[in-house]
Write an enzyme that holds these catalytic residues in place. Sequence first.
Site, PDB file in Angstrom:
ATOM      1  N   GLN A 172      -5.093  -4.221   0.759  1.00  0.00           N
ATOM      2  CA  GLN A 172      -5.121  -2.940   0.059  1.00  0.00           C
ATOM      3  C   GLN A 172      -3.798  -2.697  -0.652  1.00  0.00           C
ATOM      4  OE1 GLN A 172      -4.582   0.646   2.399  1.00  0.00           O
ATOM      5  NE2 GLN A 172      -6.301   1.617   1.374  1.00  0.00           N
ATOM      6  N   GLY A 173      -3.800  -2.661  -1.973  1.00  0.00           N
ATOM      7  CA  GLY A 173      -2.584  -2.415  -2.756  1.00  0.00           C
ATOM      8  C   GLY A 173      -2.570  -0.994  -3.285  1.00  0.00           C
ATOM      9  N   SER A 207      -0.140   1.752  -1.694  1.00  0.00           N
ATOM     10  CA  SER A 207       1.203   2.344  -1.575  1.00  0.00           C
ATOM     11  C   SER A 207       2.220   1.634  -2.460  1.00  0.00           C
ATOM     12  CB  SER A 207       1.704   2.251  -0.132  1.00  0.00           C
ATOM     13  OG  SER A 207       0.794   2.848   0.736  1.00  0.00           O
ATOM     14  N   SER A 254      -0.916  -4.652   3.987  1.00  0.00           N
ATOM     15  CA  SER A 254      -1.323  -5.398   5.188  1.00  0.00           C
ATOM     16  C   SER A 254      -2.144  -6.625   4.802  1.00  0.00           C
ATOM     17  CB  SER A 254      -2.167  -4.519   6.119  1.00  0.00           C
ATOM     18  OG  SER A 254      -1.480  -3.347   6.450  1.00  0.00           O
ATOM     19  N   GLU A 300     -11.713   4.598   5.211  1.00  0.00           N
ATOM     20  CA  GLU A 300     -10.549   4.155   5.990  1.00  0.00           C
ATOM     21  C   GLU A 300     -10.255   5.128   7.129  1.00  0.00           C
ATOM     22  OE1 GLU A 300      -7.023   3.547   3.643  1.00  0.00           O
ATOM     23  OE2 GLU A 300      -5.995   2.509   5.265  1.00  0.00           O
TER      24      GLU A 300
END
Length: 387
Positions: free
Chosen positions: A128-129, A131, A163, A249
């Site tokens: 997941q990109g 932040s 992550s 999420e």
Amino acid sequence: MDLTYTEEEEAFRAGLRTWLSRALPQLPPRPDPLDWPGRRAYDTTWQRMLYDAGYAGLHWPEEAGGRGATPTQHLIFLEETERAGAPYVGANFVGLLHAGPTIAAEGTPEQRARWLPPVLRGDEIWCQGFSEPDAGSDLAALRTRAVRDGDDYVVTGSKIWTSHAEVADWCELLVRTEPVSESVPKHRGITWLAMPMDAPGITVRPLRTLAGSTEFAEVFLDEVRVPAAHRVGAENDGWRVTMVTLSFERGTAFVGEVVACRRTLAELAAAAKANGRWDDATVRRQLGSLNAEFTALWRLTQWNVSAAGRGGGVPGVGGSVFKLRYSHARQELYDTAARVLGPDCLDLDRDWTLDRLSSLSYTIAAGTSQIQRNIVAERILGLPKGR
Ligand SMILES: Cc1cc2nc3c(=O)[nH]c(=O)nc-3n(C[C@H](O)[C@H](O)[C@H](O)COP(=O)(O)OP(=O)(O)OC[C@H]3O[C@@H](n4cnc5c(N)ncnc54)[C@H](O)[C@@H]3O)c2cc1C
């Protein structure tokens, strides 16, 4: 809401139990928890076994390749896999629990056909990109930009705390496709892209956590070309798509871990009885209070999963209540463990130590507690917005 299980559901449980008892002995030994490539291989092997047995994507709709199981069957699956000591999603977390469900809800038929089967089969891992260094809680402040060039977007910027980036094949990426201006508020002008992690121009620099793990990384993007066909939702409509991702999420992604926490609590109570700490009334009170907390969280889980099932599959903001309480209860669990086990806590196997250290991060990941409180205040309780 009726929380008892029907005969049919109990039959589903029995079938799953039988399968688990045969499947688990065939799994290779668990890799070192700090070995991410090893963990990827292990987690995807398990995912493939689930897929072959018809248990992959139980809670996904059938048109997305899932089994279209009832929310209750999904909960039974979580209970039984945890009871049997089966692996949890691990490296498959993003793909199975929020990128995949977002594509199922928002993607075109071609996008679903391209990306969902490999997630269910365990062939491809997602990260997941979202932040960035100045865009965490204030996610809409993100600055990674994408400029349209023919059939591609050309993406430049950086992401942080990504992550599983080290072992991922795809990234659910948020980019700015229109600069902020007087007429474009910052949450407009954002687009949701699926970026292949092997594209030229991507540099992944792993970050080491307190526990020694490189589970997340900085990701630098230097003119990375992403086909426009990889855009999920319309250009500049990425904020709405992001809300779908975050609903999954926060709403359903962590539910399986409540079962794990209940098992850890039972192990802790047994340890307290064995080492004499049970005689301390304060320890008993803490264990009792945690037991009540996790029971309540499990009920909330049942409610959230059922509500998501009834509401067309996308969980509502109630997930913020769960995320808030769950992440704090998890920290309290490991604090109590340190009190029960004393210095022995450090001598326990590595998984336990890692779980204890990583419990600190749960009040930050997927939106901090302060942000969840803001959501609960504004969107559930209807309190006025802060300035
Ligand atoms: C284990 C872990 C895994 C992660 N994995 C990923 C991942 O895979 N992909 C990804 O994109 N991100 C990931 N993150 C990042 C995570 O989403 C962010 O850390 C989080 O959203 C907080 O953002 P920040 O770190 O920039 O803190 P900031 O937003 O700078 O916040 C700092 C402090 O200010 C408080 N604060 C900020 N704004 C407000 C406000 N409006 N009201 C009240 N308080 C406020 C925050 O609550 C916090 O206490 C991960 C984080 C962790 C810990």
